[in-house]
Design a protein around this motif. Structure first.
Motif, mmCIF file in Angstrom:
data_model
loop_
_atom_site.group_PDB
_atom_site.id
_atom_site.type_symbol
_atom_site.label_atom_id
_atom_site.label_comp_id
_atom_site.label_asym_id
_atom_site.label_seq_id
_atom_site.Cartn_x
_atom_site.Cartn_y
_atom_site.Cartn_z
ATOM 1 N N ASN A 126 43.377 18.960 54.003
ATOM 2 C CA ASN A 126 43.574 20.325 53.529
ATOM 3 C C ASN A 126 42.332 21.178 53.741
ATOM 4 O O ASN A 126 42.435 22.365 54.066
ATOM 5 N N ASN A 127 41.145 20.588 53.551
ATOM 6 C CA ASN A 127 39.922 21.342 53.808
ATOM 7 C C ASN A 127 39.825 21.745 55.282
ATOM 8 O O ASN A 127 39.453 22.879 55.613
ATOM 9 N N TYR A 141 42.370 24.471 55.978
ATOM 10 C CA TYR A 141 41.912 25.748 55.427
ATOM 11 C C TYR A 141 40.825 26.364 56.306
ATOM 12 O O TYR A 141 40.794 27.592 56.501
ATOM 13 N N THR A 156 42.433 28.275 59.064
ATOM 14 C CA THR A 156 42.986 29.547 58.612
ATOM 15 C C THR A 156 41.888 30.561 58.342
ATOM 16 O O THR A 156 41.993 31.731 58.734
ATOM 17 N N TRP A 157 40.823 30.118 57.678
ATOM 18 C CA TRP A 157 39.757 31.052 57.347
ATOM 19 C C TRP A 157 39.018 31.507 58.602
ATOM 20 O O TRP A 157 38.620 32.676 58.715
ATOM 21 N N SER A 202 48.990 25.070 56.716
ATOM 22 C CA SER A 202 47.766 25.842 56.925
ATOM 23 C C SER A 202 47.119 25.547 58.273
ATOM 24 O O SER A 202 46.129 26.180 58.633
#
Length: 328
Positions: free
Chosen positions: A63-64, A67, A70-71, A283
């Protein structure tokens, strides 16, 4: 992109309902078999919890990493916004006594065509994405038309017919439009509309746009490594398959409810882990047009409005509005 403060609880349940339903059914089958057969096939919770810790660490890493993609995508498109405004301002600041306004307008229009073309390229489907074409999204109905009409329906108002014909059959249309822009800057210098410094500065801005496009394409065209995505899913399945077996003896201590507490608690644990996995999964690809992706359509429209207002043209399009809590 969802723009309200929180997803409602029922929206979250609807989005992940199948893992909850399957968790309930699977746990129910295990408990029924345990009751009917009287075979002591329960498992000690300690080794299962160790697997659960490993799964939690792996999902956290996944998940990190998702993310981060996405960021990074959001930062790239933020840079596109800034560089677009800077480029348009640089063109408009050229002395009007030397350079006709219509030529400035043509250059800025070409930039808008590049931006809209890049947006459409980022929406193209990839085999590792969720195979959910934008026209199938039913939570933002007013966005569908721009994608059903296609790229050229949007950019043809900003390019001449000759330029559209010259790029229409090419593989990477945004790159070709930036090339045309660079050639236009070279002509301005040759015709002494701009100084050496202005030429270098404008070429630097075009280089930044190429860089932004390349970084955006890197995220779009290179998937989150499939070994991490696949391993996270399979070990989640293994852990969740073991959960009811580990809870049987724990709830056997309750004489009132006996083993039946295994069903809801197993389903909740299974649902929790699959929701976490699903969040990371959705994500990974921030441009596919899903619920939590970067709203590149709205970003491109905001830039379009800014640049057209700089040109003081009429009939500036309105910004996209939030629909059902979503912005695309």
């Amino acid at each position: 992109m969802y723009v309200k403060r929180y997803y409602s609880f029922w929206m979250t349940v609807r989005w992940s309902k199948y893992s909850l339903i399957y968790g309930l059914l699977y746990s129910f089958i295990i408990v029924v078999l345990y009751e009917l057969t009287s075979i002591p096939f329960s498992l000690p919770w300690q080794p299962i919890s160790v697997i659960g810790i490993a799964v939690a660490f792996f999902l956290g890493f996944k998940n990190n990493s998702s993310y981060d993609r996405t960021w990074e995508a959001r930062k790239i498109w933020g840079a596109i916004v800034n560089d677009s405004r800077t480029f348009a301002t640089g063109i408009l600041s050229l002395p009007s006594s030397n350079m006709p306004f219509e030529r400035k307008k043509r250059i800025i229009y070409r930039h808008l065509a590049w931006l809209l073309a890049l947006k459409h390229v980022m929406r193209n489907e990839k085999s590792w994405e969720h195979n959910l074409p934008v026209h199938k999204l039913n939570f933002i109905p007013n966005f569908i038309k721009e994608y059903s009409d296609g790229m050229f329906a949007e950019i043809e108002k900003y390019l001449s017919q000759e330029e559209i014909a010259s790029v229409k059959e090419l593989t990477n249309i945004p790159s070709q439009l930036l090339k045309n822009q660079s050639q236009e800057i070279a002509k301005l210098y040759e015709q002494q509309f701009i100084t050496d410094y202005k030429q270098v500065r404008l070429h630097e801005l075009i280089g930044k746009l190429y860089t932004n496009q390349g970084m955006s394409e890197r995220i779009k065209n290179f998937p989150f490594p499939r070994q991490y995505a696949s391993t996270g899913l399979w070990i989640t399945y293994i852990f969740c398959a073991l959960i009811p077996f580990g809870l049987l003896d724990i709830f056997a201590q309750s004489t009132a409810l006996h083993y039946w507490l295994t069903i809801p608690f197993s389903a909740i644990i299974i649902w929790t882990f699959f929701v976490v996995d699903r969040i990371g999964d959705y994500s990974e690809n921030p441009f596919e047009g899903g619920y939590n992706d970067v709203p590149i359509s709205s970003i491109a429209r905001a830039v379009e409005i800014d640049l057209l207002e700089m040109l003081e043209v009429e009939n500036v399009p309105a910004p996209y509005q939030t629909e059902n809590g979503f912005l695309m």
